[in-house]
Design a protein around this motif. Structure first.
Motif, PDB file in Angstrom:
ATOM      1  N   GLY A  81       0.812  -1.211   0.000  1.00 21.76           N
ATOM      2  CA  GLY A  81       0.000   0.000   0.000  1.00 21.76           C
ATOM      3  C   GLY A  81       0.846   1.263   0.000  1.00 21.76           C
ATOM      4  N   ALA A  82       0.209   2.346  -0.387  1.00 22.69           N
ATOM      5  CA  ALA A  82       0.896   3.640  -0.394  1.00 22.69           C
ATOM      6  C   ALA A  82       1.159   4.090   1.040  1.00 22.69           C
ATOM      7  CB  ALA A  82       0.043   4.673  -1.114  1.00 22.69           C
ATOM      8  N   ARG A  83       2.290   4.756   1.226  1.00 16.15           N
ATOM      9  CA  ARG A  83       2.675   5.294   2.528  1.00 16.15           C
ATOM     10  C   ARG A  83       3.161   6.718   2.343  1.00 16.15           C
ATOM     11  NH1 ARG A  83       5.134   0.323   5.784  1.00 16.15           N
ATOM     12  NH2 ARG A  83       4.268  -1.388   4.580  1.00 16.15           N
ATOM     13  N   TRP A  84       2.919   7.534   3.355  1.00 14.22           N
ATOM     14  CA  TRP A  84       3.357   8.924   3.303  1.00 14.22           C
ATOM     15  C   TRP A  84       4.039   9.329   4.598  1.00 14.22           C
ATOM     16  CZ3 TRP A  84      -1.478   7.387   1.583  1.00 14.22           C
ATOM     17  CH2 TRP A  84      -1.770   7.621   0.235  1.00 14.22           C
ATOM     18  N   PRO A  93       4.879  11.060  -0.511  1.00 16.51           N
ATOM     19  CA  PRO A  93       4.926   9.600  -0.678  1.00 16.51           C
ATOM     20  C   PRO A  93       6.288   9.035  -0.273  1.00 16.51           C
ATOM     21  CG  PRO A  93       4.024  10.671  -2.634  1.00 16.51           C
ATOM     22  CD  PRO A  93       4.589  11.758  -1.775  1.00 16.51           C
ATOM     23  N   LEU A 290      -6.880   7.408  -0.097  1.00 20.91           N
ATOM     24  CA  LEU A 290      -6.468   6.441   0.910  1.00 20.91           C
ATOM     25  C   LEU A 290      -7.020   5.048   0.637  1.00 20.91           C
ATOM     26  CD1 LEU A 290      -6.934   8.537   4.190  1.00 20.91           C
ATOM     27  CD2 LEU A 290      -4.846   8.162   2.889  1.00 20.91           C
ATOM     28  N   SER A 293      -4.043   2.315   0.919  1.00 20.75           N
ATOM     29  CA  SER A 293      -3.018   3.013   1.693  1.00 20.75           C
ATOM     30  C   SER A 293      -2.783   2.359   3.040  1.00 20.75           C
ATOM     31  CB  SER A 293      -3.424   4.475   1.908  1.00 20.75           C
ATOM     32  OG  SER A 293      -2.618   5.081   2.889  1.00 20.75           O
ATOM     33  N   TRP A 314      -7.957  -0.884   5.065  1.00 23.29           N
ATOM     34  CA  TRP A 314      -7.200  -1.368   3.899  1.00 23.29           C
ATOM     35  C   TRP A 314      -6.472  -2.656   4.269  1.00 23.29           C
ATOM     36  CZ3 TRP A 314      -1.725  -1.654   3.623  1.00 23.29           C
ATOM     37  CH2 TRP A 314      -1.254  -2.168   2.404  1.00 23.29           C
TER      38      TRP A 314
END
Length: 419
Positions: A81-84, A93, A290, A293, A314
């Motif tokens: 998943g995307a992470r920030w 990001p 999200l 995410s 998620w």
């Protein structure tokens, strides 16, 4: 050999399972009404929430994989998943690979170039103990240590990286021992975040079901050495004698029981600090940004007590009713909790600063994790060594403060311990 294990969290239950597999007679006492310690999955209006870890790092052929397979615990992985990282007033990001970091605005160009020199840095002996920030600076450069590390560590240990020992993240020294961090990661392979079906609380429940004797609601109050080398534990009107007693307890609880039986160990364990954290769970209308995410962590100087938020819905879609997004926000820790973060209104204001499009919640709940996270400050190695070496024959102490903060660290440490 008979063993009494005090503490029915995942550490004590997994230790009991290993010993039982070797044919030993094992009994577990857990002070709480149910097993699991901080690792519980609790119901919440059409879903559930976690009081402890959100997931565990899994890789085929590892201690986690072996245990999950042995106790028939099914799991699933949400994927990558995307992470920030929240920094400079915006979410940036975090690429999944070191190569991706070269194009990220998280760090200046000089820091990125220095990071790429990591494989060529000399390996330092394990002693004397090194600070976590010093280790990262030495291997990856000051840029990584000041721009990326603080938010990563705040999200795991809820404490400033600069006060911690490198032993706070055991994998770092293990990787460096192979020649470099890059080489260690390459040899070890990539781990994936997984969640047991039904939540992380299923791990202690499944372990307890595999054991012959688990007593919940029974707190040990006294330990006594017997003339024949055995030990007696008593509490709650119960008395047990065993060849060995294992304290699978937080250091501060173990210290109380060991006060007269092992004063050196008790003193060392009492000196290990722990961190408390507030958890706010909230449900909202889904946000496309999200949708896939993992969540985001906030650079501590800007967080001011707000450490970041995960997206449990998620990682584990069963956690929230269909059509809702669930967030889990972390507050305080060793960074303190300012007055504006005492209520949901303050939490929501921080969330909306970083995610302006976030809607009003349809439900919220607050949990306080009191002294839930060990804080391995510099000098931790000496404290753990003194604690373990001061234990008389027939006594042992197991904890995430000894093996490492993550479930993976605990299960790998137990395999070494039981061998």
């Amino acid at each position: 050999m008979s063993t009494l294990i005090l503490g029915g969290g995942v550490t004590g239950l997994a230790a009991a399972w290993h010993l039982q597999q070797r044919g030993e007679a094992v009994e577990v006492w857990e002070a709480g009404a149910t097993v699991g310690g901080w690792m519980k999955t609790l119901p919440w209006e059409g879903g559930h929430f976690e009081t402890g870890p959100q997931g565990v790092l899994w890789q085929k052929g590892t201690a986690v994989d072996r245990l999950f397979s042995a106790i028939d615990l099914p799991f699933k992985s949400p994927g990558t998943g995307a992470r920030w990282v929240g920094k400079g007033g915006r979410l940036i990001p975090v690429p999944a690979s070191p190569v991706g970091l070269m194009t990220s605005p998280l760090m200046p160009l000089g820091a990125k170039l220095r990071m790429m020199l990591e494989p060529f840095q000399p390996v330092r002996p394990g002693e004397p103990e090194e600070g976590l920030s010093a280790f990262i600076t030495r291997r990856l450069g000051k840029g990584v240590a000041t721009e990326l590390l603080p938010s990563m560590i705040a999200g795991v240990l809820a404490a400033p990286a600069e006060i911690l020992s490198v032993d706070a993240i055991p994998k770092l020294r293990q990787w460096e021992a192979t020649g470099s961090l890059v080489n260690g990661i390459r040899k070890g392979g990539v781990s994936h975040m997984v969640v047991p079906e039904g939540g992380m609380g299923q791990l202690p429940i499944r372990l307890a079901a595999k054991l012959a004797s688990v007593r919940a609601g029974l707190r040990a109050e006294r330990l006594e050495a017997l003339p024949d080398g055995r030990w007696r534990a008593s509490g709650g009107g119960e008395i047990r004698e065993a060849d060995r007693v294992v304290l699978a307890l937080p250091a501060y609880e173990a210290a109380i029981l060991l006060g007269s039986a092992a004063p050196q160990s008790a003193e060392a364990l009492a000196a290990i600090p722990y961190t408390s954290v507030d958890l706010w769970h909230s449900r909202h209308a889904p946000l496309p940004a999200l949708k896939d995410s993992f969540g985001f962590l906030i650079h501590p100087p800007e967080g001011r007590g707000y450490l970041g938020s995960l997206v449990p819905s998620w990682m584990d879609p069963q956690s929230a009713p269909e059509g809702l997004m669930q967030l889990r926000s972390f507050i305080g820790g060793a960074f303190g909790k300012p007055a504006d973060l005492e209520t949901w209104e303050g939490i929501q204001a921080r969330l909306k600063f970083w995610i302006p499009s976030l809607g009003e919640p349809v439900a919220t709940r607050h949990e306080r994790a009191e002294r839930a996270i060990p804080r391995p400050e510099l000098g931790h190695r000496a404290r753990v060594k003194m604690a373990v070496e001061g234990l008389p024959a027939g006594l042992d102490w197991l904890s995430n403060a000894r093996f490492g903060p993550g479930v993976r660290d605990i299960l790998e440490g137990l395999e070494t311990w039981v061998a």
